[in-house]
Scaffold this motif. Structure first.
Motif, short mmCIF file in Angstrom:
data_model
loop_
_atom_site.label_atom_id
_atom_site.label_comp_id
_atom_site.label_asym_id
_atom_site.label_seq_id
_atom_site.Cartn_x
_atom_site.Cartn_y
_atom_site.Cartn_z
N VAL A 1 0.83 -1.20 0.00
CA VAL A 1 0.00 0.00 0.00
C VAL A 1 0.87 1.25 0.00
O VAL A 1 0.59 2.23 -0.71
N PHE A 2 1.94 1.23 0.78
CA PHE A 2 2.82 2.38 0.85
C PHE A 2 3.50 2.64 -0.50
O PHE A 2 3.61 3.79 -0.96
N GLY A 3 3.93 1.56 -1.14
CA GLY A 3 4.54 1.72 -2.46
C GLY A 3 3.56 2.26 -3.49
O GLY A 3 3.91 3.09 -4.33
N TYR A 4 2.32 1.76 -3.40
CA TYR A 4 1.30 2.26 -4.33
C TYR A 4 1.02 3.74 -4.11
O TYR A 4 0.87 4.51 -5.06
N SER A 5 0.99 4.15 -2.81
CA SER A 5 0.72 5.56 -2.54
C SER A 5 1.84 6.45 -3.06
O SER A 5 1.61 7.57 -3.52
N LEU A 6 3.09 5.96 -2.99
CA LEU A 6 4.21 6.75 -3.51
C LEU A 6 4.14 6.90 -5.02
O LEU A 6 4.34 7.99 -5.57
N THR A 7 3.88 5.79 -5.70
CA THR A 7 3.80 5.87 -7.17
C THR A 7 2.62 6.69 -7.63
O THR A 7 2.69 7.40 -8.63
N ARG A 8 1.51 6.60 -6.91
CA ARG A 8 0.34 7.39 -7.27
C ARG A 8 0.60 8.88 -7.10
O ARG A 8 0.21 9.71 -7.92
N GLY A 9 1.30 9.25 -5.98
CA GLY A 9 1.60 10.65 -5.75
C GLY A 9 2.57 11.23 -6.77
O GLY A 9 2.44 12.37 -7.19
N SER A 10 3.56 10.42 -7.17
CA SER A 10 4.55 10.90 -8.13
C SER A 10 3.98 11.05 -9.52
O SER A 10 4.50 11.80 -10.34
N GLY A 11 2.88 10.34 -9.81
CA GLY A 11 2.30 10.42 -11.15
C GLY A 11 1.31 11.53 -11.33
O GLY A 11 0.81 11.76 -12.43
N ARG A 12 0.96 12.29 -10.30
CA ARG A 12 0.00 13.38 -10.43
C ARG A 12 0.62 14.59 -11.13
O ARG A 12 1.78 14.93 -10.86
N PRO A 13 -0.13 15.27 -12.02
CA PRO A 13 0.41 16.47 -12.67
C PRO A 13 0.52 17.61 -11.66
O PRO A 13 -0.29 17.73 -10.76
N SER A 14 1.53 18.43 -11.82
CA SER A 14 1.71 19.55 -10.93
C SER A 14 0.64 20.61 -11.20
O SER A 14 0.21 20.80 -12.35
N ARG A 15 0.20 21.30 -10.15
CA ARG A 15 -0.81 22.32 -10.30
C ARG A 15 -0.20 23.59 -10.88
O ARG A 15 0.88 24.04 -10.47
N VAL A 16 -0.92 24.19 -11.84
CA VAL A 16 -0.47 25.43 -12.47
C VAL A 16 -1.23 26.60 -11.85
O VAL A 16 -2.46 26.57 -11.80
N PRO A 17 -0.55 27.59 -11.32
CA PRO A 17 -1.25 28.73 -10.71
C PRO A 17 -2.18 29.39 -11.73
O PRO A 17 -1.86 29.47 -12.92
N PRO A 18 -3.36 29.85 -11.29
CA PRO A 18 -4.28 30.49 -12.21
C PRO A 18 -3.69 31.77 -12.77
O PRO A 18 -2.97 32.50 -12.10
N GLY A 19 -4.03 31.99 -14.00
CA GLY A 19 -3.59 33.20 -14.67
C GLY A 19 -2.28 33.09 -15.38
O GLY A 19 -1.79 34.05 -15.97
N VAL A 20 -1.62 31.86 -15.31
CA VAL A 20 -0.34 31.69 -15.97
C VAL A 20 -0.56 31.23 -17.40
O VAL A 20 -1.32 30.29 -17.61
#
Length: 276
Positions: free
Chosen positions: A257-276
Motif C-alpha cells: 500500500v505504501f509503495g502504491y501511494s508513492l507511485t500514485r503521488g509521483s504520477g499526479r500532474p503539478s498544479r499550475v497557478p491560475p492566470g499563468v
C-alpha cells in the motif's frame, strides 16, 4: 498522504512488535537444566523396570529414584511430543571405595517407541567411576521431536521414549554391589522453528491397540500409555510460527500500500497557478 503514512507507521510498529515478541519467546527457551536432585519440581517413581515391557513410567520434570545392583538393566519410559527437545540426566551413586575392586563405566541410552536407539546431540552419555569417586553423572540431549518424518528416516517422532541405564564395564567381583540411581527428564519447547509439514496419525506408543481390552491378571493399559501428556498428544497447535506468518503478512500488505501511494503521488500532474 500524511494520514496514510501515519497509518502505515502504526502498522509497521505493530508488525515489528509481533516479530520481536516471537523472537523473545524462542530466546527464553531454557538452554540448560539442573542435574538430578536439584530441580525439586516433584518426586517421581522410586523403582525402575528391568526391560522395555516393564519400564517404569516417568513424567517430564519428575525425579525418579531406584535402588539396584551393579549389572542390572534399568528402564524408564517418558512421553515426548512434537517440537520438544528432551534432555535425560542420570546419576549413579556407588558404595564406598573400600567395597569396590576397581573402576566401572556406566552408560545411559534412549530408545523411541519402535525401540530404535536415538543418538544424543551432545552430553556425557558414558561416564567412568574411578576408584576414589563414588558418583557419576550422565546426560543425553536428544534431537528435537518432529511431527512427521519419512518412513526410512530415524528421526525422533512423538510418542514414548525409553531410558536405559546400566553398567557396561566393571570388575566381575563388583557385580551385585548395591547402587542408587536418579533419573530426570526435562524438555524445551523449540516452537515454530521445529515445525514441519505433516503429522503422524497416531504417536509411537507400543501396545496402543490394547487400550480398554484388559484380560484377567493383566493391566487395562500398557505402562507406556500412562506416559501420555496430560493435555494429549500434539494438542498445542499454536506456535510462534503463526506470529511470524501474520506479522510478515501485515508488513507485506502495508508495504504494498505504501509503495502504491508513492507511485500514485509521483504520477499526479503539478498544479499550475491560475492566470499563468
Amino acid at each position: 498522504m500524511f494520514r496514510t503514512r501515519r497509518v502505515l507507521a502504526g502498522a509497521l510498529l505493530t508488525g515489528l512488535a509481533l516479530l520481536t515478541g516471537a523472537g523473545a519467546a524462542v530466546a527464553d527457551d531454557p538452554s540448560s537444566s539442573p542435574s538430578p536432585g536439584e530441580s525439586g519440581d516433584g518426586s517421581g517413581p522410586t523403582e525402575a523396570g528391568t526391560a522395555f515391557r516393564t519400564a517404569t513410567v516417568l513424567q517430564q520434570d519428575q525425579l525418579a529414584t531406584a535402588g539396584a545392583s551393579a549389572g542390572d538393566y534399568l528402564y524408564w519410559v517418558f512421553p515426548a511430543d512434537a517440537g520438544q527437545r528432551a534432555t535425560v540426566r542420570a546419576k549413579v551413586t556407588l558404595p564406598e571405595s573400600t567395597a569396590r575392586h576397581g573402576t566401572s563405566t556406566w552408560q545411559v541410552d534412549v530408545y523411541d517407541g519402535l525401540r530404535r536407539r536415538q543418538a544424543c546431540m551432545y552430553g556425557k552419555q558414558t561416564g567412568k567411576v574411578t576408584a576414589d569417586a563414588g558418583t557419576v553423572e550422565l546426560a543425553c540431549v536428544l534431537r528435537t521431536v518432529r511431527s512427521w518424518s519419512e518412513p526410512w528416516a530415524n528421526d525422533p517422532l512423538p510418542g514414548s521414549y525409553y531410558v536405559r541405564l546400566t553398567v557396561v564395564d566393571l570388575p566381575s567381583a563388583d557385580l551385585g554391589l548395591p547402587v542408587q540411581t536418579e533419573v530426570e527428564v526435562t524438555a524445551a519447547d523449540k516452537g515454530g522453528a521445529a515445525d514441519v509439514d505433516g503429522s503422524l496419525s497416531t504417536p509411537l506408543i507400543p501396545g496402543a491397540s490394547s487400550v480398554g481390552q484388559a484380560t484377567e491378571g493383566a493391566s487395562a493399559a500398557p505402562a507406556a500409555l500412562a506416559g501420555e501428556p496430560e493435555d494429549g498428544w500434539s494438542s498445542g497447535w499454536w506456535t510462534d510460527r503463526w506470529l511470524w506468518t501474520v506479522g510478515g503478512g501485515v508488513l507485506g500488505a502495508f508495504a504494498a500500500v505504501f509503495g502504491y501511494s508513492l507511485t500514485r503521488g509521483s504520477g499526479r500532474p503539478s498544479r499550475v497557478p491560475p492566470g499563468v
